[in-house]
Design a protein around this motif. Structure first.
Motif, PDB file in Angstrom:
ATOM      1  N   LEU A 159       0.843  -1.187   0.000  1.00  0.00           N
ATOM      2  CA  LEU A 159       0.000   0.000   0.000  1.00  0.00           C
ATOM      3  C   LEU A 159       0.882   1.243   0.000  1.00  0.00           C
ATOM      4  N   LEU A 160       0.571   2.177  -0.890  1.00  0.00           N
ATOM      5  CA  LEU A 160       1.302   3.438  -0.940  1.00  0.00           C
ATOM      6  C   LEU A 160       0.324   4.545  -0.556  1.00  0.00           C
ATOM      7  N   LEU A 161       0.672   5.332   0.433  1.00  0.00           N
ATOM      8  CA  LEU A 161      -0.230   6.398   0.878  1.00  0.00           C
ATOM      9  C   LEU A 161       0.425   7.750   0.606  1.00  0.00           C
ATOM     10  N   ASP A 162      -0.214   8.533  -0.260  1.00  0.00           N
ATOM     11  CA  ASP A 162       0.351   9.826  -0.643  1.00  0.00           C
ATOM     12  C   ASP A 162      -0.424  10.937   0.079  1.00  0.00           C
ATOM     13  N   GLU A 163      -0.036  11.221   1.291  1.00  0.00           N
ATOM     14  CA  GLU A 163      -0.715  12.202   2.142  1.00  0.00           C
ATOM     15  C   GLU A 163      -2.226  12.058   2.111  1.00  0.00           C
ATOM     16  N   PRO A 164      -2.738  10.869   2.343  1.00  0.00           N
ATOM     17  CA  PRO A 164      -4.171  10.636   2.087  1.00  0.00           C
ATOM     18  C   PRO A 164      -5.082  11.309   3.101  1.00  0.00           C
ATOM     19  N   PHE A 165      -4.525  11.807   4.219  1.00  0.00           N
ATOM     20  CA  PHE A 165      -5.414  12.383   5.242  1.00  0.00           C
ATOM     21  C   PHE A 165      -5.422  13.900   5.195  1.00  0.00           C
ATOM     22  N   ASN A 166      -4.666  14.423   4.253  1.00  0.00           N
ATOM     23  CA  ASN A 166      -4.390  15.840   4.209  1.00  0.00           C
ATOM     24  C   ASN A 166      -5.629  16.719   4.113  1.00  0.00           C
ATOM     25  N   LYS A 167      -6.594  16.286   3.307  1.00  0.00           N
ATOM     26  CA  LYS A 167      -7.709  17.183   3.006  1.00  0.00           C
ATOM     27  C   LYS A 167      -8.895  16.984   3.942  1.00  0.00           C
ATOM     28  N   LEU A 168      -8.790  16.028   4.857  1.00  0.00           N
ATOM     29  CA  LEU A 168      -9.914  15.777   5.753  1.00  0.00           C
ATOM     30  C   LEU A 168      -9.802  16.690   6.970  1.00  0.00           C
ATOM     31  N   ASP A 169     -10.971  17.043   7.553  1.00  0.00           N
ATOM     32  CA  ASP A 169     -10.875  17.896   8.743  1.00  0.00           C
ATOM     33  C   ASP A 169     -10.461  17.051   9.945  1.00  0.00           C
ATOM     34  N   ALA A 170     -10.062  17.737  11.007  1.00  0.00           N
ATOM     35  CA  ALA A 170      -9.352  17.076  12.104  1.00  0.00           C
ATOM     36  C   ALA A 170     -10.069  15.829  12.627  1.00  0.00           C
ATOM     37  N   ALA A 171     -11.379  15.940  12.851  1.00  0.00           N
ATOM     38  CA  ALA A 171     -12.098  14.812  13.445  1.00  0.00           C
ATOM     39  C   ALA A 171     -12.106  13.615  12.499  1.00  0.00           C
ATOM     40  N   MET A 172     -12.446  13.901  11.256  1.00  0.00           N
ATOM     41  CA  MET A 172     -12.541  12.834  10.274  1.00  0.00           C
ATOM     42  C   MET A 172     -11.182  12.198  10.023  1.00  0.00           C
ATOM     43  N   ARG A 173     -10.191  13.039  10.148  1.00  0.00           N
ATOM     44  CA  ARG A 173      -8.834  12.624   9.879  1.00  0.00           C
ATOM     45  C   ARG A 173      -8.415  11.464  10.775  1.00  0.00           C
ATOM     46  N   THR A 174      -8.653  11.651  12.066  1.00  0.00           N
ATOM     47  CA  THR A 174      -8.271  10.615  13.023  1.00  0.00           C
ATOM     48  C   THR A 174      -9.028   9.323  12.721  1.00  0.00           C
ATOM     49  N   ASP A 175     -10.331   9.466  12.489  1.00  0.00           N
ATOM     50  CA  ASP A 175     -11.158   8.297  12.181  1.00  0.00           C
ATOM     51  C   ASP A 175     -10.642   7.551  10.969  1.00  0.00           C
ATOM     52  N   PHE A 176     -10.451   8.302   9.890  1.00  0.00           N
ATOM     53  CA  PHE A 176     -10.089   7.661   8.629  1.00  0.00           C
ATOM     54  C   PHE A 176      -8.698   7.037   8.732  1.00  0.00           C
ATOM     55  N   ARG A 177      -7.816   7.746   9.456  1.00  0.00           N
ATOM     56  CA  ARG A 177      -6.462   7.212   9.602  1.00  0.00           C
ATOM     57  C   ARG A 177      -6.519   5.854  10.302  1.00  0.00           C
ATOM     58  N   ARG A 178      -7.328   5.794  11.354  1.00  0.00           N
ATOM     59  CA  ARG A 178      -7.440   4.515  12.062  1.00  0.00           C
ATOM     60  C   ARG A 178      -8.021   3.457  11.124  1.00  0.00           C
ATOM     61  N   PHE A 179      -9.035   3.876  10.354  1.00  0.00           N
ATOM     62  CA  PHE A 179      -9.695   2.965   9.405  1.00  0.00           C
ATOM     63  C   PHE A 179      -8.677   2.375   8.426  1.00  0.00           C
ATOM     64  N   VAL A 180      -7.827   3.262   7.884  1.00  0.00           N
ATOM     65  CA  VAL A 180      -6.836   2.798   6.893  1.00  0.00           C
ATOM     66  C   VAL A 180      -5.826   1.863   7.553  1.00  0.00           C
ATOM     67  N   PHE A 181      -5.281   2.312   8.681  1.00  0.00           N
ATOM     68  CA  PHE A 181      -4.229   1.524   9.324  1.00  0.00           C
ATOM     69  C   PHE A 181      -4.753   0.154   9.756  1.00  0.00           C
ATOM     70  N   GLU A 182      -5.970   0.145  10.306  1.00  0.00           N
ATOM     71  CA  GLU A 182      -6.525  -1.139  10.760  1.00  0.00           C
ATOM     72  C   GLU A 182      -6.693  -2.100   9.589  1.00  0.00           C
ATOM     73  N   HIS A 183      -7.245  -1.547   8.498  1.00  0.00           N
ATOM     74  CA  HIS A 183      -7.464  -2.428   7.344  1.00  0.00           C
ATOM     75  C   HIS A 183      -6.146  -2.923   6.768  1.00  0.00           C
ATOM     76  N   ALA A 184      -5.154  -2.042   6.706  1.00  0.00           N
ATOM     77  CA  ALA A 184      -3.873  -2.449   6.155  1.00  0.00           C
ATOM     78  C   ALA A 184      -3.253  -3.533   7.022  1.00  0.00           C
ATOM     79  N   GLN A 185      -3.397  -3.362   8.357  1.00  0.00           N
ATOM     80  CA  GLN A 185      -2.774  -4.338   9.244  1.00  0.00           C
ATOM     81  C   GLN A 185      -3.537  -5.658   9.230  1.00  0.00           C
ATOM     82  N   THR A 186      -4.863  -5.574   9.132  1.00  0.00           N
ATOM     83  CA  THR A 186      -5.642  -6.804   9.023  1.00  0.00           C
ATOM     84  C   THR A 186      -5.238  -7.580   7.784  1.00  0.00           C
ATOM     85  N   ALA A 187      -5.053  -6.840   6.677  1.00  0.00           N
ATOM     86  CA  ALA A 187      -4.668  -7.511   5.437  1.00  0.00           C
ATOM     87  C   ALA A 187      -3.179  -7.871   5.436  1.00  0.00           C
TER      88      ALA A 187
END
Lengths: 251, 571
Positions: A159-187
């Motif tokens: 998985l290559l992540l090119d600043e994928p959280f940059n455009k999200l606002d602070a609250a969503m950012r944390t959520d989405f970051r966790r979402f991405v990391f969890e899925h990447a680690q599960t896979a």
């Protein structure tokens, strides 16, 4: 669980100017390696090189492996390296479900099977019933999640992540970051993330490399903060400036 | 590590740029050669086997040749200089005031209308017995008979110049508006206004120099066109002597084949006139730039420009009115049953001009459509292949390529079409549909490519990168992602191609060897005859085709599943 993503002496030069000094590094499955640096420093170019879509003006040396598979000379569509940008880049002419179907690996055969996979993926992301929606009607956070689902359904091996959280606002950012990391680690995917946000690097809980612009000449990559380990043979070539370099690696 | 996706482009795609250039540069180069040789006496097929200056002596001994050259220069240069001034003046006045949408809606039908149809319609308007005189008679003029004035085909070429203005001003306007979208015009105008510059000067001083660079090639194309136009000159220009290109055409189509020699010399002279004019224009650019720089640096707030811009805007509006009025005149005449002189409108309306012509319309209509669709289709395929190849290689085209594209637009048609016909004869292709399609392609391709390239290149590259990283092959990315996302510009480019093809007169005459008849050749022929109703039918039909195709293009791309794409949104 994928094999590790391995870079062997990968360097990038643009018109005689070195953007990325020779870099050898291994990212294990489930591990997130963060590469930080000022914008315009060539971090994103490194991702496009790994993805196989860089412009030919860049001179590139070195080799890239995923597990035992060398991908150096493969066309992008056969590398199995999923990439996530700071924009979700959902195809606007396709519905959410069609976007996911576009990414769906060829190994999933039959309409029923793929519909089932897509529904399951959407349900898992809290987007049950969204398959027929126009992506434009989704919120930014929802779109970002669909983009990751699309990528995962293609069954990438890294998985290559090119600043994928940059455009999200602070609250969503944390959520989405966790979402991405969890899925990447599960896979169990090796992840290479490019960012200039310290919070991203901390959340990744992995090793962090920093790309530093030298005042003159070759830039330098050095191990900065971050936890987690890098393999012994990880090597970052010293540039002209004699900074203490991250060749020192704890194991 | 090379760019791996390049190696996997299929051979035909890698060869697309070369094939494209060959398809349209070879005939032009061969055509020029085929004009140069007979211009110096060499054309063995009709017995010219010695190189001499005899064709030139014959050319300059023709009666009226000097007047023809003068007329060509005066009409062509006047039309171009005025077009440029009017367009810049108009833009200086209205830029940022956003009359945009209505203005564009008004110039779209004028742009789409073929030159020949516009010339015919304009003739219907401004002729002594035309609509304008009818609207003013007898209550204002006192005329009960058409006045005896030469308001069309006048010896000074005023009607021809007016016709050129009606067509070229909207074209340059479109090009300038497009270019303005690529520079930070409004911000620079605001900055200049804050320094105390009036609106017009605030446009001319900071914005115009940035824009000019991008409209330079379109201006040269207008200059070339205005100096060498044939169909408009046949309809609106004087006949004795006519312009140089018309003279050359007359001799090329003369039953006396010895006239080929002075004809070729005239065609070559026409080329020289165009090239010298472009050279002079270029020189004038440098001079104006030099003087302009000093003028700008002096910091004068010069208010003299304001009324000038106002006049330009009025003139542009007037020209747009004439353009729309010409189309209306075509329509009215084609449904007129009886229309006596001073009446404002026909006394009776009838569809008989149409129904009576069905027999003569169908064949040229079919030919027109077949040629236009094939030429536009080929141009679209070649253009898409070139752009796709460019993106897979990941390099942008150089400005040299842009100049190559403009070659067919910067060389007068008459200068190479005869030579091209000679070449076609060698391959026994003259007078065939393929030859006509190919000759149209030379002019269709640049316009299709130019209208396609910007939106194609503007599409976010990361869509394709994302699709590739999902495992889709380049072909699938092209068909499933890029093409649907760019459906609207693709269809519009196709419509532009059709419009350009329908516009072509001279290529049809030469490549078709007089055997291929299209609506355009038919309309030009009819224009010199008497019956305005029949001419109106052909002229209107000719202008309806491009409009209908634009309508279809917009309609189809507007029917995208998610409505917002109808607005051309890309995200």
């Amino acid at each position: 669980m994928s094999g590790p993503l391995r870079l062997e002496q990968v360097s990038i030069t643009l018109e005689g100017r070195m953007l990325i000094p020779p870099l050898s590094v291994q990212v294990d499955g489930g591990q997130i390696l963060t590469l930080m640096g000022a914008s315009g420093s060539g971090k994103s170019t490194l991702l496009s090189v790994l993805g196989g879509t860089m412009a030919p003006v860049f001179r590139v040396t070195g080799r890239v492996w995923i597990g035992e598979r060398e991908v150096t000379d493969l066309p992008p569509e056969r590398r199995r390296m999923g990439i996530l940008f700071q924009d979700d880049l959902l195809f606007p002419h396709l519905s959410v479900g069609e976007n996911l179907a576009f990414g769906l690996a060829a190994s999933v055969r039959g309409r029923a099977a793929s519909a089932a996979r897509i529904d399951a993926a959407l349900r898992d992301a809290g987007l049950a019933g969204f398959a027929r929606r126009d992506p434009a009607t989704l919120s930014g956070g929802q779109r970002a999640r669909v983009a990751l689902l699309r990528l995962l359904l293609a069954e990438p091996e890294a998985l290559l992540l090119d600043e994928p959280f940059n455009k999200l606002d602070a609250a969503m950012r944390t959520d989405f970051r966790r979402f991405v990391f969890e899925h990447a680690q599960t896979a169990g995917l090796p992840v290479l993330m490019v960012t200039h946000d310290q919070a991203d690097a901390e959340a990744a809980q992995g090793p962090v490399l920093e790309l530093l612009q030298a005042p003159e000449g070759t830039p330098v990559i050095q191990r900065s903060s971050g936890s987690g380990s890098l393999r012994k043979d990880t090597e970052v070539r010293p540039g002209k400036v004699g900074l203490p370099l991250a060749t020192e690696v704890r194991s | 590590m090379s760019a791996p996706h390049v190696a996997h482009s299929p051979l035909w795609l890698r060869q697309a740029p070369r094939l494209t250039v060959a398809l349209f540069l070879v005939p032009i180069a061969a055509g020029l050669l085929g004009t140069v040789l007979p211009a110096f006496g060499w054309l063995p097929a009709i017995g010219g086997r010695s190189v001499s200056l005899a064709p030139w002596k014959a050319l300059f001994s023709q009666p009226g040749i000097r007047d023809a050259i003068g007329l060509t220069l005066v009409t062509g240069l006047t039309a171009t200089v005025l077009s440029v001034i009017l367009v810049f003046g108009f833009c200086a006045l209205v830029h940022g005031r956003r009359p945009g949408r209505a203005g564009r809606a008004l110039i779209a039908p004028i742009l789409a209308t073929p030159h020949a149809a516009m010339a015919i319609g304009l003739g219907f308007l401004i002729a002594p017995s035309g609509w304008i005189v009818r609207l003013l008679s007898p209550w204002l003029t006192g005329w009960h008979q058409p006045p005896d004035i030469a308001s069309v085909q006048d010896p000074h070429g005023i009607a021809l110049t007016l016709g050129l203005l009606v067509k070229e001003v909207p074209y340059l306007l479109l090009m300038t508006i497009t270019a303005l979208g690529q520079v930070p015009a409004v911000r620079h105008m605001d900055a200049a206004a804050a320094l105390g510059y009036g609106r017009t000067v605030a446009w001319v001083k900071p914005v115009l120099p940035q824009v000019y660079r991008q409209v330079r090639l379109p201006i040269y194309a207008v200059l070339t066109y205005a100096l060498s136009v044939v169909d408009m000159a046949l309809i609106l220009g004087p006949s004795n002597p006519p312009t140089l290109s018309v003279l050359a055409l007359r001799w090329f189509t003369s039953p006396d084949i010895r006239m080929y020699f002075p004809a070729a010399a005239a065609a070559l002279l026409q080329l020289a006139i165009v090239l010298v004019s472009i050279g002079l224009w270029r020189g004038a650019e440098t001079l104006v730039a030099h003087l302009g720089r000093r003028w700008i640096a002096r910091g004068a707030r010069g208010t003299l420009l304001e009324p000038l811009a106002g006049l330009s805007a009025i003139a542009v509006a007037g020209l747009a009115g004439l353009g729309v009025g010409s189309l209306a005149a075509l329509a009215v005449w084609s449904f007129a049953a009886g229309w006596r002189f001073p009446d404002m409108l026909p006394a009776h309306w009838s569809a008989r001009p149409w129904s009576g012509q069905i027999g003569t319309i169908l064949w040229p209509l079919e030919t027109t459509l077949v040629v236009a669709l094939f030429a536009s289709g080929c141009a679209l395929l070649l253009g898409l292949a070139c752009l796709e190849h460019e993106q897979r290689r990941g390099v942008a085209a150089s400005s040299r390529t842009l100049w190559l594209l403009y070659v067919p637009l910067l060389v007068p048609q008459i200068a190479f079409l005869f030579g091209m016909q000679v070449l076609l004869t060698v391959f026994h292709l003259d007078g065939s549909l393929i030859a006509v399609i190919w000759s149209h392609l030379l002019f269709v391709l640049p316009y299709v490519f130019l209208s396609l390239a910007d939106p194609w290149r503007a599409l976010d590259k990361r869509y394709a990168r994302t699709a590739l990283s999902l495992g889709a092959r380049p072909r699938r990315v092209f068909l499933r992602i890029k093409l649907p996302l760019l459906l609207r510009p693709v269809l519009i480019a196709a419509a532009v191609g059709v419009a350009v093809s329908v516009d072509q007169y001279l290529p049809t005459i030469f490549a078709g060897a007089g055997r291929i008849v299209t609506l355009t050749t038919e309309a030009v022929t009819l224009a010199s005859g008497g019956d305005r109703r029949v001419t109106g039918v052909f002229g209107l039909l000719q202008s309806l085709i491009p409009l209908a195709v634009y309508g279809i293009a917009l309609g189809v791309s507007g029917r995208n599943r998610f409505r917002r794409h109808a607005l051309g949104a890309q995200s």
